[in-house]
Design a protein around this motif. Structure first.
Motif, PDB file in Angstrom:
ATOM      1  N   PRO A  10     -58.447  27.439  70.394  1.00 32.16           N
ATOM      2  CA  PRO A  10     -57.303  26.654  69.869  1.00 32.16           C
ATOM      3  C   PRO A  10     -57.515  26.606  68.306  1.00 32.16           C
ATOM      4  CG  PRO A  10     -57.312  25.771  72.025  1.00 32.16           C
ATOM      5  CD  PRO A  10     -58.410  26.740  71.676  1.00 32.16           C
ATOM      6  N   ALA A  11     -58.760  25.827  67.831  1.00 36.70           N
ATOM      7  CA  ALA A  11     -58.882  25.598  66.568  1.00 36.70           C
ATOM      8  C   ALA A  11     -59.186  26.745  65.786  1.00 36.70           C
ATOM      9  CB  ALA A  11     -60.189  24.825  66.378  1.00 36.70           C
ATOM     10  N   THR A  12     -59.698  27.835  66.241  1.00 30.38           N
ATOM     11  CA  THR A  12     -59.618  29.114  65.475  1.00 30.38           C
ATOM     12  C   THR A  12     -58.075  29.833  65.411  1.00 30.38           C
ATOM     13  OG1 THR A  12     -61.874  29.800  66.370  1.00 30.38           O
ATOM     14  CG2 THR A  12     -60.298  31.624  65.653  1.00 30.38           C
ATOM     15  N   ARG A  13     -57.505  29.773  66.419  1.00 27.74           N
ATOM     16  CA  ARG A  13     -55.841  30.283  66.199  1.00 27.74           C
ATOM     17  C   ARG A  13     -55.129  29.481  65.250  1.00 27.74           C
ATOM     18  NH1 ARG A  13     -52.568  33.243  69.369  1.00 27.74           N
ATOM     19  NH2 ARG A  13     -54.604  34.318  70.029  1.00 27.74           N
ATOM     20  N   ALA A  14     -55.425  28.107  65.231  1.00 29.77           N
ATOM     21  CA  ALA A  14     -54.701  27.127  64.073  1.00 29.77           C
ATOM     22  C   ALA A  14     -55.201  27.613  62.613  1.00 29.77           C
ATOM     23  CB  ALA A  14     -54.928  25.846  64.585  1.00 29.77           C
ATOM     24  N   TRP A  15     -56.396  27.691  62.802  1.00 33.47           N
ATOM     25  CA  TRP A  15     -56.934  28.186  61.009  1.00 33.47           C
ATOM     26  C   TRP A  15     -56.478  29.505  60.873  1.00 33.47           C
ATOM     27  CZ3 TRP A  15     -59.825  32.414  59.442  1.00 33.47           C
ATOM     28  CH2 TRP A  15     -60.205  32.205  58.063  1.00 33.47           C
ATOM     29  N   HIS A  17     -53.450  30.708  61.714  1.00 35.21           N
ATOM     30  CA  HIS A  17     -52.136  30.612  61.256  1.00 35.21           C
ATOM     31  C   HIS A  17     -52.169  29.848  59.736  1.00 35.21           C
ATOM     32  CE1 HIS A  17     -50.822  30.355  65.905  1.00 35.21           C
ATOM     33  NE2 HIS A  17     -50.905  31.500  65.326  1.00 35.21           N
ATOM     34  N   ASP A  18     -52.785  29.034  59.740  1.00 38.95           N
ATOM     35  CA  ASP A  18     -52.980  28.335  58.317  1.00 38.95           C
ATOM     36  C   ASP A  18     -53.496  29.247  57.235  1.00 38.95           C
ATOM     37  OD1 ASP A  18     -52.347  25.700  59.608  1.00 38.95           O
ATOM     38  OD2 ASP A  18     -54.251  24.957  59.686  1.00 38.95           O
TER      39      ASP A  18
END
Length: 373
Positions: A10-15, A17-18
């Motif tokens: 999830p942290a990678t996917r959020a990065w 997206h940002d």
């Protein structure tokens, strides 16, 4: 079920997206570049338009490509937070890629020929990038691959430019040009002229013209004897350049993967001395200094216009102002440097000025001391 915890967390996917959001915000801020018009007495029925790509935040046409390459890497799962980024570039692409790397908080390595203009090397370094200089220009791709093997994300402008650019629209350069011409007397140009670095720009424009069902033809302007010239003539993807060039960014020694021959209607060969003379002429006409490839494009425009005038044709020609001339102050715009490389621009300056006045372009007698480096 197997998953890659680092790539799919999830942290990678959020990065990711940002990062994409940051690129979209930048696109909105730098929305478009100016389309300038010039008219010349020798071509009363032909309008000349110049798409000033040097007005991008990173100062060149490659700003569009760099943004597309980063989006491509992010959306294909090739780029993760904290990962180094690398690409092989003679300068302008590297500058744009370094700028976007800084925007995304990533480290960037530019693999560059050691002969790259010093101002370009400095520009990459000022943006926080590292320059890995290679003495043999033919080895830049191999060196970039070495960095990629060590974990860096290889943006690979030469291999991925065509795939990364959305040729159907999304504010690509062709869509931008046609949109800006919408209210002009001739909204559909007779010719669009560009060079061939990665091949991405010519592929995008050529495909878009067909997609929009336009009669506009595409001309690639190249240094004499480049790999693209040789390959296009023979439709040979194994062709190599018959001579070197001092015009950076175009005039590739080989046919790059992104070169698409069949979307190009004509190829104009331009001597290095003519390109520089035309860049000097552009500075006189527009009050701004542009690089050598912009001069190459301008010479090709005048060649096409002279043929149109001789056939009694009316219309318009659009070309690109590719990058800022200040990057070449120590090379192309330095008389001592030109003299040391056997480049004599005065005869070409005279010929080009005469063409603007008369509508006829007569090349000067060839000199045995033309490009020799």
């Amino acid at each position: 079920m197997d998953t890659n915890p680092s790539r799919h967390s999830p942290a990678t996917r959020a990065w990711v997206h940002d990062a994409i959001a940051l690129l979209e915000q930048e696109t909105t801020r730098s929305a478009d570049t100016h389309l300038l018009r010039l008219d010349f007495p020798g071509f009363p029925d032909i309008a000349f338009y110049f798409k000033d790509e040097s007005s991008h935040p990173t100062g060149s046409l490659k700003h569009r490509l760099a943004r597309s390459l980063y989006l491509y890497a992010l959306c294909n799962g090739r780029l993760a937070p904290g990962q180094a980024v690398v690409d092989a570039s003679s300068g302008s692409t590297a500058i744009s890629e370094a700028w976007f790397a800084r925007l995304l908080g990533l480290s960037f390595i530019a693999v560059m020929p050691a002969c790259t203009a010093p101002q370009k090397i400095l520009a990459v370094q000022e943006l926080g990038g590292t320059c890995d200089l290679v003495e043999d220009p033919s080895q830049v791709h191999a060196r970039a691959a070495e960095h990629a093997a060590s974990g860096a994300c290889h943006l690979d402008q030469f291999g991925l430019a065509v795939q990364a650019t959305d040729w159907r629209g999304n504010n690509n350069i062709a869509e931008s040009i046609l949109g800006q011409l919408r209210r002009e007397p001739q909204p559909v140009p007779t010719w669009i002229v560009c060079g061939a670095g990665t091949g991405g720009t010519s592929a995008t424009i050529g495909r878009y013209l067909r997609y929009r069902r336009l009669e506009t033809r595409l001309c690639v302007a190249e240094p004499a004897g480049s790999g693209y010239v040789q390959g296009w003539r023979q439709r040979d993807r194994n062709a190599v350049a018959s001579r070197p060039t001092l015009i950076e960014g175009i005039g590739r020694p080989r046919v790059e993967p992104g070169f698409i021959f069949d979307v190009v209607d004509a190829v104009a060969e331009v001597e290095d001395a003519a390109s520089i003379a035309a860049a000097l002429l552009l500075e006189e006409k527009l009050g701004t200094r542009y690089g050598g490839s912009s001069g190459t494009n301008f010479v090709a425009c005048l060649q096409l216009a002279a043929h149109m005038r001789a056939r009694g044709e009316r219309g318009s020609i659009v070309t690109l102002l590719c990058d800022r001339g200040k990057r070449y102050q120590q090379t192309l715009f330095d008389p001592a440097w030109r003299s040391a490389h056997g480049l004599h621009t005065t005869p070409w300056q005279t010929a080009l000025q005469s063409a603007l006045a008369t509508g006829t372009l007569t090349p000067p007698d060839p000199s045995p001391s033309d490009p020799c480096a």
